[in-house]
Design an enzyme around this catalytic site. Structure first.
Site, PDB file in Angstrom:
ATOM      1  N   GLU A  64       0.829  -1.213   0.000  1.00 32.00           N
ATOM      2  CA  GLU A  64       0.000   0.000   0.000  1.00 32.00           C
ATOM      3  C   GLU A  64       0.860   1.258   0.000  1.00 32.00           C
ATOM      4  O   GLU A  64       0.503   2.252  -0.620  1.00 32.00           O
ATOM      5  CB  GLU A  64      -0.974   0.025   1.165  1.00 32.00           C
ATOM      6  CG  GLU A  64      -1.903   1.219   1.078  1.00 32.00           C
ATOM      7  CD  GLU A  64      -3.286   1.017   1.646  1.00 32.00           C
ATOM      8  OE1 GLU A  64      -4.066   1.978   1.560  1.00 32.00           O
ATOM      9  OE2 GLU A  64      -3.590  -0.065   2.173  1.00 32.00           O
ATOM     10  N   HIS A 110      -4.121   0.811 -14.204  1.00 31.72           N
ATOM     11  CA  HIS A 110      -5.184   1.696 -14.704  1.00 31.72           C
ATOM     12  C   HIS A 110      -5.069   3.036 -13.989  1.00 31.72           C
ATOM     13  O   HIS A 110      -5.025   3.079 -12.759  1.00 31.72           O
ATOM     14  CB  HIS A 110      -6.551   1.073 -14.426  1.00 31.72           C
ATOM     15  CG  HIS A 110      -7.690   2.027 -14.553  1.00 31.72           C
ATOM     16  ND1 HIS A 110      -8.167   2.464 -15.763  1.00 31.72           N
ATOM     17  CD2 HIS A 110      -8.445   2.642 -13.615  1.00 31.72           C
ATOM     18  CE1 HIS A 110      -9.174   3.305 -15.565  1.00 31.72           C
ATOM     19  NE2 HIS A 110      -9.363   3.431 -14.262  1.00 31.72           N
TER      20      HIS A 110
END
Length: 157
Positions: free
Chosen positions: A78, A122
Site C-alpha cells: 500500500e 489503470h
C-alpha cells in the site's frame, strides 16, 4: 523499446504517468515519523509507470514464528501503490486514498530484504489500480498484491 513488465511479458514502455516527477529524497523526507520509516521502508527506484521500494525482514516486520508478517507485506504494497497513485494526480486539486487491497502470500522470508515494485495498471479520473509484486533478494515471488485507489477532489479552502 520494451521492458519486462510485472505481468511477465515484454511490452512497449508506457508513456510517463507522473504529474509530479518522483524524487526519492523528497519521498523519504515525506515518510518521516510515519509507519513507513517505523517499518524501515525505503524508496529505491522509479520508472515511467512504476515505483520501487524495499523493506527489511527483521524484528519490526516479523510475525511471532520469525517469518515476514503478511500484514507487513501489505503495508509495503500500500505504501508503494499509494505513493505512486498520488504522484499521478495534481496534488493541488486531488489526492488518492486506498479503496481496496488484496494480497496473496506466496513464500515465507525469515531475514534480509523484500523488494516491492508497484506498477500502474489503470490510471482513471476517479480510480486507479496498481499491481504490486514483492520479491526476496534472489528475485523469488513473496507476495502479489492489487491496490485500488479512489481519486478524490480536495475540498475548497
Amino acid at each position: 523499446m520494451a521492458r519486462h513488465s510485472l505481468r511477465g511479458s515484454a511490452q512497449p514502455i508506457m508513456s510517463i504517468i507522473w504529474k509530479t516527477q518522483p524524487d526519492l529524497q523528497q519521498l523519504t523526507a515525506m515518510a518521516q515519523n510515519t509507519a513507513i520509516t517505523t517499518m524501515g521502508i525505503e524508496f529505491t527506484a522509479f520508472g515511467d509507470n512504476w515505483i520501487q521500494g524495499r523493506m527489511p525482514v527483521d524484528q519490526r516486520t516479523h510475525q511471532p514464528i520469525g517469518l515476514l508478517h503478511g500484514g507487513a507485506s501489505v503495508v509495503l504494497a500500500e505504501t508503494l501503490g499509494s505513493t505512486g497513485a498520488n504522484l499521478c494526480v495534481d496534488t493541488s486539486t486531488h489526492y488518492c486514498v486506498g479503496l481496496d487491497i488484496n494480497a496473496n502470500h506466496i513464500r515465507g522470508v525469515a531475514s534480509g530484504w523484500v523488494i516491492g515494485t508497484a506498477e500502474a495498471v489503470h490510471i482513471g479520473r476517479t480510480t486507479q489500480v496498481w499491481s504490486i509484486r514483492i520479491e526476496d533478494e534472489s528475485g523469488k515471488l513473496v507476495c502479489l498484491s492489487r491496490l485500488t485507489m479512489a481519486v478524490t477532489t480536495k475540498p475548497a479552502p
